[in-house]
Every structure is written in C-alpha cells, then in structure tokens.
Design an enzyme around this catalytic site. Structure first.
Site, PDB file in Angstrom:
ATOM      1  N   LYS A  38      47.713  20.810  56.236  1.00  0.00           N
ATOM      2  CA  LYS A  38      47.506  21.680  55.068  1.00  0.00           C
ATOM      3  C   LYS A  38      48.708  22.621  54.907  1.00  0.00           C
ATOM      4  CE  LYS A  38      44.658  24.655  58.017  1.00  0.00           C
ATOM      5  NZ  LYS A  38      43.274  24.958  58.429  1.00  0.00           N
ATOM      6  N   TYR A 297      69.458  48.916  50.599  1.00  0.00           N
ATOM      7  CA  TYR A 297      68.610  49.748  49.737  1.00  0.00           C
ATOM      8  C   TYR A 297      68.040  50.948  50.483  1.00  0.00           C
ATOM      9  CZ  TYR A 297      68.371  45.922  46.295  1.00  0.00           C
ATOM     10  OH  TYR A 297      68.661  44.960  45.369  1.00  0.00           O
ATOM     11  N   MET A 345      65.981  40.764  48.862  1.00  0.00           N
ATOM     12  CA  MET A 345      65.310  39.518  48.471  1.00  0.00           C
ATOM     13  C   MET A 345      66.105  38.292  48.937  1.00  0.00           C
ATOM     14  SD  MET A 345      64.082  38.107  44.745  1.00  0.00           S
ATOM     15  CE  MET A 345      63.162  39.544  44.284  1.00  0.00           C
TER      16      MET A 345
HETATM   17  C1  LIG Z   1      43.054  24.874  59.752  1.00  0.00           C
HETATM   18  C2  LIG Z   1      41.942  24.210  60.392  1.00  0.00           C
HETATM   19  C3  LIG Z   1      42.135  23.506  61.597  1.00  0.00           C
HETATM   20  C4  LIG Z   1      43.399  23.587  62.392  1.00  0.00           C
HETATM   21  O1  LIG Z   1      43.433  24.823  63.064  1.00  0.00           O
HETATM   22  P1  LIG Z   1      44.572  25.121  64.152  1.00  0.00           P
HETATM   23  O2  LIG Z   1      44.223  26.423  64.736  1.00  0.00           O
HETATM   24  O3  LIG Z   1      45.859  25.158  63.409  1.00  0.00           O
HETATM   25  O4  LIG Z   1      44.510  23.984  65.103  1.00  0.00           O
HETATM   26  C5  LIG Z   1      41.089  22.762  62.090  1.00  0.00           C
HETATM   27  N1  LIG Z   1      39.909  22.713  61.446  1.00  0.00           N
HETATM   28  C6  LIG Z   1      39.677  23.404  60.313  1.00  0.00           C
HETATM   29  C7  LIG Z   1      38.328  23.310  59.681  1.00  0.00           C
HETATM   30  C8  LIG Z   1      40.679  24.178  59.759  1.00  0.00           C
HETATM   31  O5  LIG Z   1      40.430  24.867  58.637  1.00  0.00           O
END
Ligand SMILES: *Cc1c(COP(=O)(O)O)cnc(C)c1O
Length: 404
Positions: A38, A297, A345
């Site tokens: 993800k 800045y 930035m």
């Molecule tokens: C993000 C997530 C993971 C992975 O978590 P990590 O701590 O990065 O291993 C596993 N299961 C679910 C449901 C998640 O949302």
C-alpha cells in the site's frame, strides 16, 4: 557518467529479497506471505517491487489500501491475488470482481453488494465460455486457477476486530452471526479471515497474544458452524518477526519488506533487516560566509565564525521534513555536515567548514557513506515522524532508481 538529480531514492532490490529471507526464516514450512505494498509500497514503488516478487510461490499475493492501487498493479500486468485491506466503495465492486481483487468485508450489506456486483461481472461471461475461466473469473485469456465450477465463486476476506476498533466484525455472538451471513452469501467464497494486531511491536506480547487467541477462537466458531477452507491470517511485520505462534496460514509482511523495524522495541539482533531506500543528492553551491551571517528563512541560525556553507537542492517539497531545521545532518565524504537554519521547500544549507566539499559532490540524506549511516529511525526521531510515515512521505517528484 552518472546522471545528477536534485535527489534520488535508490531502492535496493537485493535488500528486499534479503528481508523476505529473514522473514521466511521465522515462518513454518508452507505458511504463505502477502506483500503489503500500500501507499505505493510504503513510498518505495509498488509496481517494480511486485514485478520482482511475482515469480515467488510463497508470496500468495499483494495487499493494498485502495482500489486505485489495485488497478495500478493489474494495469502493470501483475496477476497474483490482491487484497484491499480497508473499506472499498461499492462503485468499484464490478471491476474488483472481474479482476480478482478481494475486498475486505465486514458487514452483511457489503457482502450483498459485492455478490450483486460479482453476478453482474459473471453475467458478462457467456456460459459456453465457462471452461475458459481464469484466475480472476474473467475470460480475457489469462492463466487459469479456478475450475469452471469455482469460477463463479468470488473470493472475499472477512475482517475481525479483536483490538484495533477500526474495521471488522466484533468477536462476539452478534459478530459471529454477521460473519456467518457473509460466509453464506451466494456467489461469494470466504477465502480468508483476518484480524490486525494493535501492539505486536511491543516487548510485552500479552496484548497481541490475547488478540491472537480471540481471533483463533472466532475462526474455530466459524468452522463449528460449517464454514471451512478459509485462510487464517493475523500477523503483521511485528508478528512475523516476534510471534511465530501467530503464523497460522498466512502472514502480511509490510514495513519489514522495506528493511524498517515496526518499532524501537523490536529486537534488531534477532532479525537483521537491510534498509531498502537510500536518499542521495549533490551539493550545488559552496561558499564561505563571515561570522554573524544569518542562514535561511527567519534567520534562525546565525554563524558564530567564518563558515563554509553548502547548498543542497532538496526540501520539504521532496518530503524532507522542515522539522529537521537546525537539527538534522547529511553525510558528505563519509562525514556529518549539520543543517544550518530552516529547511526550505526545495533547498537547505549545511555546514561543510574544512571538509573540502565541492559542487556536485555526493550528499547522503539517508543511507550509508563510508563508515557512517543515517537511518530512517534517526531521521524519524529527529523530525518527529514515525519511520513508516517518513518513507511514505518521500515526495512524488523524487525519482526512484531500482538497483541490485
Ligand atoms: C498496513 C497493514 C499491514 C502491514 O503492517 P506492517 O506493520 O507494515 O507490517 C498488515 N495488515 C493490515 C490490515 C494493515 O493495514
């Protein structure tokens, strides 16, 4: 000649393979893994990583958080199962059903809507073509995994809440009823049942073990009620590294894929992960300024003596945190050069007095140079960011370069 970029994120594919070997070393034979990619692979690039992982049999599939991320993987020609870990909107269900993208289901209403979409998807398939059924239950000529009979059973995963209070049916009698309703929804197959640990990254595993026990009991009750053949999965990265009893049928590998430990409390000796991302830049300007000169800045830093200053063409627009102002450092020629004044930035300044630094010299923002290393843990602690967040926030305009 090497090409100079303002900033480059080098992604070490060999480190990803090493990290999978470390994780696999903690798993019982036959336990499957889901690669959690993800947020574009925690900022590392989901598609190239999935392309590398696609041939490995022990990798069951990929987990993402958004349907758009699943689309990106399918468009790149990746065929393993994809599980969307969070909520999905019903507008996307037909496409998901057609493309073997498994929703996480936790209400009977979601199950009904997905089943309806799945029926729409399968209605588009002429019955006579059933033998041409593919792994995604579509008929686009891709490899087949399901038999023609199974083809119209669309896989879904059920989330059970045992301690996050986020999504999922409760592990209560009412939750069990909902789960049974979901499991018995026509057209759907309950391929997996999972829960998520809230505290597996702590030294004290009692909260995680309690969740695990409650989850296992919930799965047992599903089986007692005639629901069989689903994959049980509860372990995240922390569980993979330190809770072998939570392996079950499958584990979900996230942050550890990228060589980052889930928390400060994890035992780094027991599992030696290799960091995957390095951030490099180049010096673009060097000058000497007299004592009493403000830098950047707000003039929050003023030189006390004559100082050699190098300008680095990176800033918070690249995800390099402004909170590192007057705090962080970079490596040049294997030595620390500290940040002077505020991070802008797109640029910031460092002290290179006496270091013999020249324009176009390499700068390490994160990673190794010589004997020294700037880790994501160090940057996270200094900038007040969680290491997960740090890599996710490396900006879109930072090119990722994949290397072995
Ligand atoms: C993000 C997530 C993971 C992975 O978590 P990590 O701590 O990065 O291993 C596993 N299961 C679910 C449901 C998640 O949302």
């Amino acid at each position: 000649m090497s090409r100079h970029n303002r900033i480059t994120a080098y992604i070490h594919m060999d480190a990803i393979r090493h990290n999978f070997q470390v994780m696999k070393g903690n798993l019982l034979e036959g336990v499957k893994m889901v690669a959690v990619i993800k947020t574009d692979g925690y900022g590392h690039g989901a598609v190239p990583i999935a392309q590398m992982l696609e041939p490995y049999d022990y990798i069951w599939g990929y987990a993402v958080a958004a349907v758009s991320e699943a689309r990106q993987l399918r468009e790149a020609g990746l065929f393993k199962p994809i599980l969307v870990l969070g909520y999905t909107f019903s507008e996307d269900y037909v496409w998901m059903a057609e493309n073997g993208v498994r929703p996480t289901i936790f209400t009977a209403e979601m199950a009904r809507q997905f089943a309806e979409a799945a029926e729409t998807a399968s209605a588009q398939v002429p019955a006579a073509d059933a033998s041409a059924c593919t792994s995604f239950c579509t008929h686009d000529g891709k490899e087949s995994k399901y038999s023609a009979d199974e083809c119209r059973h669309f896989p879904v995963h059920l989330a059970v809440d045992t301690g996050m209070s986020r999504i999922g049916v409760a592990d209560t009698p009412e939750g069990l009823n909902t789960a049974l309703e979901i499991a018995h929804t026509k057209t759907l197959t309950l391929e997996g049942v999972f829960t998520h640990f809230a505290r597996a990254d702590e030294t004290d595993k009692s909260a995680a073990l309690d969740q695990m026990t409650r989850f296992a009991a919930f799965c047992d009750r599903l089986e007692e009620n005639g629901v069989h053949g689903f994959l049980r999965h509860c372990s995240n990265s922390a569980g993979i590294l330190e809770l072998p009893e939570a392996n079950m049928d499958m584990v979900r590998a996230g942050i550890t894929v990228y060589g980052i430990y889930p928390s400060e409390e994890m035992d780094r000796e027991k599992n030696r992960l290799h960091p995957v991302m390095e951030l490099k830049s180049h010096v673009v300007y060097v000058k000497t300024i007299p004592a009493g000169t403000p830098v950047s800045y707000g003039g929050t830093f003023v030189t006390e003596h004559e100082t050699e200053v190098a300008t680095i063409p990176v800033g918070y627009g690249d995800g390099y945190p402004r909170s590192l102002s007057n705090k962080g450092s970079v490596l040049i020629h294997g030595k620390r050069a500290r940040i002077l004044g505020r991070v802008c930035m797109d640029q910031f300044m460092v002290d290179v007095t006496g270091m013999g630094v020249q324009v176009l010299d390499e700068v390490t923002l994160m990673g190794k140079d010589g004997d020294d290393e700037i880790t994501v843990d160090e940057l996270g602690a200094l900038s007040g960011r969680f290491p997960y967040e740090f890599v996710c926030d490396v900006g879109k305009r930072v090119p990722r370069v994949y290397c072995e």
